[in-house]
Design a protein around this motif. Sequence first.
Motif, mmCIF file in Angstrom:
data_model
loop_
_atom_site.group_PDB
_atom_site.id
_atom_site.type_symbol
_atom_site.label_atom_id
_atom_site.label_comp_id
_atom_site.label_asym_id
_atom_site.label_seq_id
_atom_site.Cartn_x
_atom_site.Cartn_y
_atom_site.Cartn_z
ATOM 1 N N SER A 139 0.826 -1.212 0.000
ATOM 2 C CA SER A 139 0.000 0.000 0.000
ATOM 3 C C SER A 139 0.857 1.257 0.000
ATOM 4 C CB SER A 139 -0.944 -0.002 1.207
ATOM 5 O OG SER A 139 -0.202 -0.064 2.415
ATOM 6 N N GLY A 140 2.122 1.096 0.338
ATOM 7 C CA GLY A 140 3.053 2.220 0.297
ATOM 8 C C GLY A 140 3.667 2.432 -1.071
ATOM 9 N N GLY A 141 3.264 1.592 -2.055
ATOM 10 C CA GLY A 141 3.740 1.766 -3.424
ATOM 11 C C GLY A 141 5.046 1.053 -3.729
ATOM 12 N N LYS A 142 5.563 0.237 -2.795
ATOM 13 C CA LYS A 142 6.817 -0.477 -3.003
ATOM 14 C C LYS A 142 6.548 -1.855 -3.621
ATOM 15 C CE LYS A 142 9.889 2.390 -1.147
ATOM 16 N NZ LYS A 142 11.044 2.923 -1.905
ATOM 17 N N TYR A 143 7.377 -2.221 -4.628
ATOM 18 C CA TYR A 143 7.274 -3.553 -5.224
ATOM 19 C C TYR A 143 8.138 -4.544 -4.449
ATOM 20 C CZ TYR A 143 4.693 -1.960 -9.320
ATOM 21 O OH TYR A 143 3.725 -1.466 -10.152
ATOM 22 N N VAL A 144 7.596 -5.734 -4.235
ATOM 23 C CA VAL A 144 8.299 -6.798 -3.514
ATOM 24 C C VAL A 144 8.239 -8.071 -4.367
ATOM 25 C CG1 VAL A 144 8.307 -8.252 -1.443
ATOM 26 C CG2 VAL A 144 7.740 -5.814 -1.261
ATOM 27 N N ALA A 145 9.383 -8.748 -4.491
ATOM 28 C CA ALA A 145 9.455 -10.014 -5.232
ATOM 29 C C ALA A 145 9.329 -11.168 -4.238
ATOM 30 C CB ALA A 145 10.768 -10.099 -5.993
ATOM 31 N N PRO A 146 8.164 -11.781 -4.090
ATOM 32 C CA PRO A 146 7.979 -12.808 -3.057
ATOM 33 C C PRO A 146 8.862 -14.038 -3.225
ATOM 34 C CG PRO A 146 6.081 -12.721 -4.524
ATOM 35 C CD PRO A 146 6.922 -11.536 -4.846
ATOM 36 N N SER A 147 9.063 -14.504 -4.457
ATOM 37 C CA SER A 147 9.836 -15.740 -4.634
ATOM 38 C C SER A 147 11.278 -15.579 -4.159
ATOM 39 C CB SER A 147 9.804 -16.195 -6.089
ATOM 40 O OG SER A 147 10.442 -15.255 -6.926
ATOM 41 N N HIS A 148 11.828 -14.371 -4.301
ATOM 42 C CA HIS A 148 13.190 -14.120 -3.814
ATOM 43 C C HIS A 148 13.247 -14.266 -2.294
ATOM 44 C CE1 HIS A 148 16.978 -12.171 -2.919
ATOM 45 N NE2 HIS A 148 16.350 -11.247 -2.225
ATOM 46 N N ILE A 149 12.280 -13.661 -1.614
ATOM 47 C CA ILE A 149 12.262 -13.722 -0.148
ATOM 48 C C ILE A 149 11.989 -15.140 0.331
ATOM 49 C CG2 ILE A 149 11.093 -12.853 1.921
ATOM 50 C CD1 ILE A 149 10.469 -10.294 0.322
ATOM 51 N N GLU A 150 11.076 -15.829 -0.331
ATOM 52 C CA GLU A 150 10.729 -17.198 0.054
ATOM 53 C C GLU A 150 11.918 -18.138 -0.106
ATOM 54 O OE1 GLU A 150 6.174 -16.341 -1.426
ATOM 55 O OE2 GLU A 150 7.513 -17.566 -2.645
ATOM 56 N N GLY A 151 12.628 -18.001 -1.223
ATOM 57 C CA GLY A 151 13.807 -18.842 -1.442
ATOM 58 C C GLY A 151 14.903 -18.549 -0.438
ATOM 59 N N LEU A 152 15.056 -17.274 -0.096
ATOM 60 C CA LEU A 152 16.065 -16.869 0.877
ATOM 61 C C LEU A 152 15.741 -17.468 2.247
ATOM 62 C CD1 LEU A 152 18.618 -15.139 0.882
ATOM 63 C CD2 LEU A 152 17.210 -13.180 1.551
ATOM 64 N N PHE A 153 14.469 -17.441 2.617
ATOM 65 C CA PHE A 153 14.095 -17.978 3.927
ATOM 66 C C PHE A 153 14.326 -19.487 3.991
ATOM 67 C CE2 PHE A 153 10.953 -19.578 7.063
ATOM 68 C CZ PHE A 153 11.498 -18.960 8.189
ATOM 69 N N LYS A 154 14.046 -20.192 2.910
ATOM 70 C CA LYS A 154 14.272 -21.642 2.888
ATOM 71 C C LYS A 154 15.749 -21.974 3.084
ATOM 72 C CE LYS A 154 10.323 -22.855 -0.045
ATOM 73 N NZ LYS A 154 9.898 -23.403 -1.353
ATOM 74 N N SER A 155 16.619 -21.105 2.581
ATOM 75 C CA SER A 155 18.052 -21.356 2.754
ATOM 76 C C SER A 155 18.516 -20.978 4.159
ATOM 77 C CB SER A 155 18.856 -20.568 1.713
ATOM 78 O OG SER A 155 18.796 -19.167 1.965
ATOM 79 N N VAL A 156 17.829 -20.026 4.782
ATOM 80 C CA VAL A 156 18.189 -19.596 6.138
ATOM 81 C C VAL A 156 17.686 -20.596 7.174
ATOM 82 C CG1 VAL A 156 17.725 -17.841 7.900
ATOM 83 C CG2 VAL A 156 18.331 -17.141 5.585
ATOM 84 N N CYS A 157 16.445 -21.054 7.009
ATOM 85 C CA CYS A 157 15.817 -21.949 7.988
ATOM 86 C C CYS A 157 15.716 -23.364 7.426
ATOM 87 C CB CYS A 157 14.429 -21.439 8.358
ATOM 88 S SG CYS A 157 13.550 -22.528 9.511
ATOM 89 N N PRO A 158 16.558 -24.287 7.882
ATOM 90 C CA PRO A 158 16.568 -25.648 7.326
ATOM 91 C C PRO A 158 15.362 -26.491 7.735
ATOM 92 C CG PRO A 158 18.080 -25.504 9.167
ATOM 93 C CD PRO A 158 17.579 -24.118 8.930
ATOM 94 N N TYR A 159 14.476 -25.942 8.541
ATOM 95 C CA TYR A 159 13.287 -26.680 8.973
ATOM 96 C C TYR A 159 12.047 -26.306 8.143
ATOM 97 C CZ TYR A 159 16.410 -27.368 12.892
ATOM 98 O OH TYR A 159 17.508 -27.683 13.660
#
Length: 597
Positions: free
Chosen positions: A461-481
């Motif tokens: 709503s603040g007008g910023k674009y976010v790429a969800p797949s990038h964040i999701e992939g990053l989290f999977k690599s950070v959290c092995p569970y």
Amino acid sequence: MFLKRVAQTPDARAFASPAPDGAGEPVWLTWAQVATRAKAIAAGLHELGVHPEDRVAILASTRLEWVLADLGVMCAGAATTTVYPTTEADDAAFIVRDSGSKVVIAEDAGQAAKLTGADLPDLAAIVLIDGAWSGESGVPVLTLAELERRGGDALARHPGLIEEITTGIGPDHLATLIYTSGTTGRPKGVELLHAGWVWQGRAQSDLGLLLPHDLQYLWLPLSHSFGKTLLCGVIYVGLPTYVDGRVDKIIDNLGTIRPTIMAAAPRVFEKVYNAVVTTAKAGGDTKWKIFTWALGVGRQASALEQAGKPVPAGLTLKRAVAHKLVFAKLHARMGGRMRGMVSGSAPLSKEIAEFFAAAGLPILEGYGLTETFAGSFVNRPDHVRVGTVGQALGDLEITLDTDGEILLRGVPVMRGYHNLPEETAAAFTPDGFFRTGDIGELDAEGYLRITDRKKDLIKTSGGKYVAPSHIEGLFKSVCPYTSQAIVIGQARNYCTMLVTLDPDAITGWAAGTPLEGRSYAEIAASPEAHEMVDGYVRQLNERLNRWETIKRFVILPRDLSISDGELTPSLKVKRRVVEKTFADDIEKMYTGALAQI
């Protein structure tokens, strides 16, 4: 292409299937034996009134008979309509009706029953791979064995039948109809021609992705374009391939089949990564220090190789020690002979790709769509660049639109969407480039990096674009569970995330604690699990821009599944289905019912 392969290597191993009892050695067919059965199926279909470019639907899981049926359809001059065995009855009937399929080859009576009572004016017969039919069907029902016997009798009367039919098949004839999600909620059929499949086979051979002496393990859904395009490479190159679609048997089969090459969706590599990392952590401080040291050594060596620089002798020696102490076990887990692994159908986390490259098992990430015959870009075995999907195959043309959308043109691009002229026109630019809907970047050497799916980009709503797949992939690599992560934030004032835990990894995490022996749902709901995930989310946020950070999260009470309609058969998350199913959990993250991070 198929008949040429048979003529060149009739006695070589072609395809194998699991032993009938599930315990013995795989059962192999030579190319000549495959041809005998495929031609019999083709002649049997001809006897049922199937003519060139008529559609024949295959409603079955990945198995040897799927391959034989598809080749039989091709040899009859017809076009295969693919239907996932997990498709609901209403959609299955729609696909058969919309495609105008004359015959349905179904896995068993249960799959065939999905069509019972449906209005299917073009359907003339149903063929069952397994079992028999009882009850009403409205059309003749026969077994695959009966179809092959009828075909054999027809070939005895007319030995040159298949050669006469195939002589009339041209590059621009319809070969396959694969249905993919449509904007109206109904699947839309992608028309794929013979020329594109032959192009795929040749392209895979030219880049050395498949070699004649390889042994491939093929488990991917053959109703998906990724699996189908691999079949084309197999036929062109002639390498032996073990076919077994049982996803729960992948890890066990790797140890017994010992393939040299395998393609998979990222979820398979994520599960292996989770298992390796959690096992190393559970081994105590000393084992964890050895593991992290080995990983660091592997990353240094891999980075040099990707940059085209030599690996110094000292680092080579350290790498050998790292392999012996840590990575040899991973190689053994993958069968011990793995030459190459290909990832496609969804984005692969860069960190997980770097892990496998460091371990000496580089993943060749690729990219393509059903509309582009699945294979458009891929990393080469000797030129891997982690974080990209490699370079274009063959003579495929690529350009980027002004907004970064990837545009493709060439032989391996669909003819159009079946019976949908307006959607077909909208999918192409005026000069004939296909609009992929994906956003990407090309470097000077032609390596493509996918930044996100155009329609999946989140705008807060603040007008910023976010790429969800990038964040999701990053989290999977950070959290092995982690099993799955789904970032939410469209038209919201901050981003949140739905998280599911890997059942195997979380069971190991709970061992030796008060949570040991508890169900997945109990562990997921526990304060301990929330605290654990919270720590990893904080690590994730340290690597994100302020507007991308995850402000709240919820651990779902179960993992996502194909059977619940939340994952595709190729293990991609159906984002909109998940958001609808867990709408209440999402709303709570924006109404203050859950603790803010």
